[in-house]
Design a protein around this motif. Sequence first.
Motif, short mmCIF file in Angstrom:
data_model
loop_
_atom_site.label_atom_id
_atom_site.label_comp_id
_atom_site.label_asym_id
_atom_site.label_seq_id
_atom_site.Cartn_x
_atom_site.Cartn_y
_atom_site.Cartn_z
N GLN A 245 0.86 -1.18 0.00
CA GLN A 245 0.00 0.00 0.00
C GLN A 245 0.90 1.22 0.00
OE1 GLN A 245 -2.56 0.29 3.42
NE2 GLN A 245 -3.24 2.35 2.93
N ARG A 408 -12.78 2.77 2.79
CA ARG A 408 -12.08 3.70 1.90
C ARG A 408 -10.85 4.27 2.59
NH1 ARG A 408 -14.67 4.81 -2.66
NH2 ARG A 408 -16.76 3.93 -2.85
N LYS A 409 -9.96 4.83 1.81
CA LYS A 409 -8.72 5.36 2.36
C LYS A 409 -9.00 6.64 3.13
CE LYS A 409 -5.39 3.44 -0.93
NZ LYS A 409 -4.31 3.74 -1.90
N ALA A 412 -8.63 10.09 1.51
CA ALA A 412 -8.72 9.94 0.05
C ALA A 412 -9.92 9.05 -0.24
CB ALA A 412 -7.43 9.36 -0.54
N SER A 414 -12.13 8.73 -2.38
CA SER A 414 -12.43 8.20 -3.71
C SER A 414 -11.73 6.87 -3.96
CB SER A 414 -12.01 9.21 -4.79
OG SER A 414 -10.61 9.44 -4.74
N GLU A 415 -10.77 6.52 -3.10
CA GLU A 415 -10.01 5.29 -3.25
C GLU A 415 -10.39 4.28 -2.17
OE1 GLU A 415 -5.76 5.91 -3.72
OE2 GLU A 415 -6.14 8.03 -4.09
N ASP A 417 -9.64 1.33 0.48
CA ASP A 417 -8.55 0.84 1.31
C ASP A 417 -8.27 -0.62 0.97
OD1 ASP A 417 -6.91 1.44 3.92
OD2 ASP A 417 -7.79 -0.54 4.22
N GLU A 418 -7.03 -1.03 1.21
CA GLU A 418 -6.63 -2.41 0.91
C GLU A 418 -7.48 -3.43 1.65
OE1 GLU A 418 -2.70 -3.79 2.25
OE2 GLU A 418 -2.25 -4.12 0.14
#
Length: 483
Positions: A245, A408-409, A412, A414-415, A417-418
């Motif tokens: 990540q 989600r991150k 951020a 819009s991204e 999370d792993e």
Amino acid sequence: MGTTFRCLLPILSLALASRTVAADSVGAPPFAGVKSDFYSFDRYDFTYDGRAAIVVRPKVIAEGKPWIWRARFFGHEPQTDLALLDQGYHLVYIDVAGLYGAPKAVAIWDHFYAYLTGTHGFAPRAVLEGMSRGGLIIYNWAAQNPDKVCCIYGDAPVCDIKSWPGGKGASAGDAGSWAECLKAYGMTEEQALTAKCNPIDHLEPLARAGIPLLHVVGDADEVVPVAENTAILEKRYKSLGGSIQVIHKPGVGHHPHSLQDPAPIVDFVLASARRWLAERGTGDLLRERIEWCDIWITNADRSDLPRVLLIGDSITRGYFGEVEKALEGKANCARLTTSRCICDPVFFDELLMILRQYRFAVIHFNNGLHGMGYTQDQYRRGFAKLMDALREHGQGAGLIWTATTPVRKRGALSELDESTETVRQRNRIAAEFVAAAGLPTDNLFDLGISHPEYYSDDGVHYNAQGRAAQARQVAQSIEVRLK
């Protein structure tokens, strides 16, 4: 008037009491050298193998003596180190400055590792932390000792000496450090330009061992450019099947290091540690820093309406109030929200406590965001046990499974999370059981995937708009079963 009964089980926040030991009660010998204060923690400075060494001891030592090994620039941007000290981790450092991850540095680390694990009983797997040039030693040592590594956190890490200190690309490099580096490796510049001695060159042992990586980088870094270091390492590691990540800081250069709020780094470390415990079979019962259970029964003294139970975690607790309002006059609502994963037998104690006291017309249930350190096989066994418990003790309630929500991150949104990949895997496991039983699914996962604007800043919980959308969907799914 109806009455509301609330049962809040004891919160297990006793400083990790079941998995910790007071620092002064450990049987290992004390550290030698000069004792001082490091942000209120005991710091010991001493010499080992002819090198300056530091150990900082937590006030309460977590079970198994976990530790984070700082490779360079001790004390700089210490927020992650301090957070892990609070979690019961030791913080250690040995000076290998001027060696740039060369074999001599690796040998020093080998000896120091043996001392810490053999004499002082530190955990067999260390968390490695490397800032800037510290990236060289953490990766070079880890490549030769993957079985001794829990995870790697690199912060603007040097991953190729040609980039820095060599300055053979976009970086200006450092002529003095480059000469020192060549001397440490015993190479000429010509040899160094083709040598496979860099972190980017020996990632296969780490990928094969399943070592998770986290990098924090400034996208405007001109000293250790991302394109020449982390970007290459990330691409190669992923191609090997490894997990990495990268947290990007737009517009930030080489400094400042770390994150102002180190929570994403700390979460990564703690999740990695839990995974290793689970996989080696000695950590079957994983504990979070705070364990909690919240049981709420509305109108416990009335039976004029069918009763509905919502099972879940803090996500469920977030939308419960609005679901209750939507079902007012149609059902009396109750909730069992808990931090326990279905892999933990305590979860079933909590579940049976409520199922044995009340009869429910509908049970809307979820469990999947907690206990990320458990394996998928453990989760599968836990879900099978959950289905059996609901069938045996649910007294004929209509069952609705709700898919676990994506993560989600932080910062951020819009991204993803792993950890969302783990959520997907758990949802697939649940779907197999649910389909076999012919049960409906309330797909809150898809709702979360489609609407990043529904999330709060932490990337896990939902804002008012998101909670309202979830409540509408949940209430509708329950009303169908009540008819």
